[in-house]
Design a protein around this motif. Sequence first.
Motif, PDB file in Angstrom:
ATOM      1  N   TYR A 230       0.822  -1.199   0.000  1.00 38.22           N
ATOM      2  CA  TYR A 230       0.000   0.000   0.000  1.00 38.22           C
ATOM      3  C   TYR A 230       0.863   1.259   0.000  1.00 38.22           C
ATOM      4  O   TYR A 230       0.588   2.212  -0.734  1.00 38.22           O
ATOM      5  N   LEU A 231       1.920   1.249   0.816  1.00 41.74           N
ATOM      6  CA  LEU A 231       2.766   2.439   0.919  1.00 41.74           C
ATOM      7  C   LEU A 231       3.564   2.686  -0.356  1.00 41.74           C
ATOM      8  O   LEU A 231       3.763   3.835  -0.764  1.00 41.74           O
ATOM      9  N   SER A 232       4.049   1.598  -0.996  1.00 39.98           N
ATOM     10  CA  SER A 232       4.876   1.781  -2.192  1.00 39.98           C
ATOM     11  C   SER A 232       4.041   1.931  -3.454  1.00 39.98           C
ATOM     12  O   SER A 232       4.247   2.857  -4.249  1.00 39.98           O
ATOM     13  N   ARG A 233       3.046   1.044  -3.654  1.00 42.56           N
ATOM     14  CA  ARG A 233       2.257   1.077  -4.883  1.00 42.56           C
ATOM     15  C   ARG A 233       1.031   1.976  -4.759  1.00 42.56           C
ATOM     16  O   ARG A 233       0.604   2.596  -5.735  1.00 42.56           O
ATOM     17  N   VAL A 360      -0.711  -7.625  -8.525  1.00 42.50           N
ATOM     18  CA  VAL A 360      -0.123  -6.642  -7.618  1.00 42.50           C
ATOM     19  C   VAL A 360       1.073  -5.928  -8.234  1.00 42.50           C
ATOM     20  O   VAL A 360       1.383  -4.786  -7.878  1.00 42.50           O
ATOM     21  N   THR A 361       1.763  -6.569  -9.183  1.00 43.51           N
ATOM     22  CA  THR A 361       2.940  -5.956  -9.795  1.00 43.51           C
ATOM     23  C   THR A 361       2.578  -4.749 -10.644  1.00 43.51           C
ATOM     24  O   THR A 361       3.304  -3.751 -10.680  1.00 43.51           O
ATOM     25  N   HIS A 362       1.423  -4.813 -11.329  1.00 41.28           N
ATOM     26  CA  HIS A 362       1.013  -3.721 -12.218  1.00 41.28           C
ATOM     27  C   HIS A 362      -0.284  -3.058 -11.751  1.00 41.28           C
ATOM     28  O   HIS A 362      -0.957  -2.385 -12.529  1.00 41.28           O
ATOM     29  N   ALA A 363      -0.630  -3.244 -10.470  1.00 39.66           N
ATOM     30  CA  ALA A 363      -1.898  -2.728  -9.959  1.00 39.66           C
ATOM     31  C   ALA A 363      -1.872  -1.204  -9.864  1.00 39.66           C
ATOM     32  O   ALA A 363      -0.828  -0.586  -9.629  1.00 39.66           O
ATOM     33  N   THR A 364      -3.034  -0.607 -10.043  1.00 36.54           N
ATOM     34  CA  THR A 364      -3.166   0.833  -9.860  1.00 36.54           C
ATOM     35  C   THR A 364      -3.207   1.166  -8.369  1.00 36.54           C
ATOM     36  O   THR A 364      -3.412   0.290  -7.523  1.00 36.54           O
ATOM     37  N   ALA A 365      -3.027   2.437  -8.058  1.00 36.10           N
ATOM     38  CA  ALA A 365      -3.052   2.873  -6.660  1.00 36.10           C
ATOM     39  C   ALA A 365      -4.406   2.568  -6.027  1.00 36.10           C
ATOM     40  O   ALA A 365      -4.481   2.117  -4.867  1.00 36.10           O
ATOM     41  N   GLY A 371      -7.444  -3.389  -1.939  1.00 38.55           N
ATOM     42  CA  GLY A 371      -6.917  -4.581  -1.291  1.00 38.55           C
ATOM     43  C   GLY A 371      -6.671  -4.360   0.190  1.00 38.55           C
ATOM     44  O   GLY A 371      -6.954  -5.230   1.024  1.00 38.55           O
ATOM     45  N   LEU A 372      -6.134  -3.188   0.544  1.00 39.88           N
ATOM     46  CA  LEU A 372      -5.928  -2.848   1.957  1.00 39.88           C
ATOM     47  C   LEU A 372      -7.251  -2.847   2.706  1.00 39.88           C
ATOM     48  O   LEU A 372      -7.364  -3.427   3.796  1.00 39.88           O
ATOM     49  N   HIS A 373      -8.268  -2.199   2.117  1.00 39.45           N
ATOM     50  CA  HIS A 373      -9.570  -2.099   2.781  1.00 39.45           C
ATOM     51  C   HIS A 373     -10.200  -3.478   2.972  1.00 39.45           C
ATOM     52  O   HIS A 373     -10.752  -3.773   4.039  1.00 39.45           O
TER      53      HIS A 373
END
Length: 404
Positions: A230-233, A360-365, A371-373
């Motif tokens: 979450y923090l990086s992508r 997850v490698t090419h996922a949008t913000a 995913g976090l939620h």
Amino acid sequence: MSPSPRGSLISLSLSMLLASLGTSIANVGLPSLAQAFDASFHAVQWVVLAYLLAITAVIVSAGRLGDRLGRRRLLLGGLLLFSLACGLCGAAATLDMLIAARILQGLGAAVMMAMALGMVGDTVTKERTGRVMGLLGTMSAVGTAMGPSVGGVLLSLLGWRALFLVGVPLGLLAAALAWRFLPVDRHPAPASSGHRFWALLKDPPLRTGLAMSALVAAVIMATFVVGPFYLSRGLGLDPAWMGLTMAVGPCVAAVTGIPAGRLTDRLGSQRMTCGGLGILLCGALWLTVASGLLSYLGALIVLTAGYSLFQAANTTAVMRDVEATRRGTVSGLLNLSRNLGLIVGASALGAVFAWATPDVTHATAQSVANGLHATFGAASGLILLAAVMAWGRNHAVNGLHHLR
């Protein structure tokens, strides 16, 4: 304090710090590992799981083995194995090789954790045992807190291999101090029966306390597994800032640990267990809607403060009425339940994140935020389950008190 005990305590403290550092420092490198090996989230999460599974597999039996073979001898072996495994991790050419090396590293770490606590009585007098136990607990928290921040700096400057290679010189230093200062092993003790170990699990309040410990540990582990993505992508932080952000939670835990213990002594473990779970639930629910760095940090602080309060209260409730001859075994069971919870957090809650964020490698913000939620929506369910267990335990204990 004479030089020998001082050197012994440095060795034991460094052993505990390195074992906990190994748990948290690799998490910050998961996004980089996914890119370096062109691997999915499911694949790279085994870098974390392999270490935790290896510790869990041997953490209970390591203490007995140390009693039989000699604690100093086994600690030296564990430190050398840990150092060798760190080197193998740093030299890994494939993800499979890295995971295999992490298994060896976890085996060494399990021995280090068990022997560090087991050798306190061999190193200091009984009057100093409590403060040394506190010191080792602090070193464990410091290692967990240092992992994301130190790992983020190493990752940004030297790459992912440095996350593991840093353990080689530190492990060898701890081994040299152990060889030089720790007391020579006495005659090995005879093997003990494991009957009492399993008989303890027939106690319902103990089973409840262990189950709640596992559920809450799973929630906390999710912050270390999902947080870096979450923090990086999701927020676009570089590795150094990501590591510093992830260190906030463990730092809060270190600061709030002692006040949490005082509140438990003053207000009672039953009330504070429920209070801690309530604060945990607030933090988890906040993470289901968190948007932006400040919102994430606020939720993380609330979640970790609740964890500190729950941990102090639940441990007190579990250990309060345990016979002196069984305290070591129950303490081992608590460690085991925590490790099992960490594995659930890394695998099951990690699977929720991977389901909500397929690529997850090419996922949008926004996809990563979703995913976090979803992950902490599931985590909220685990906390609610723990709260139901706490209510049932409190009701049963209060009923016994009324009968008396």
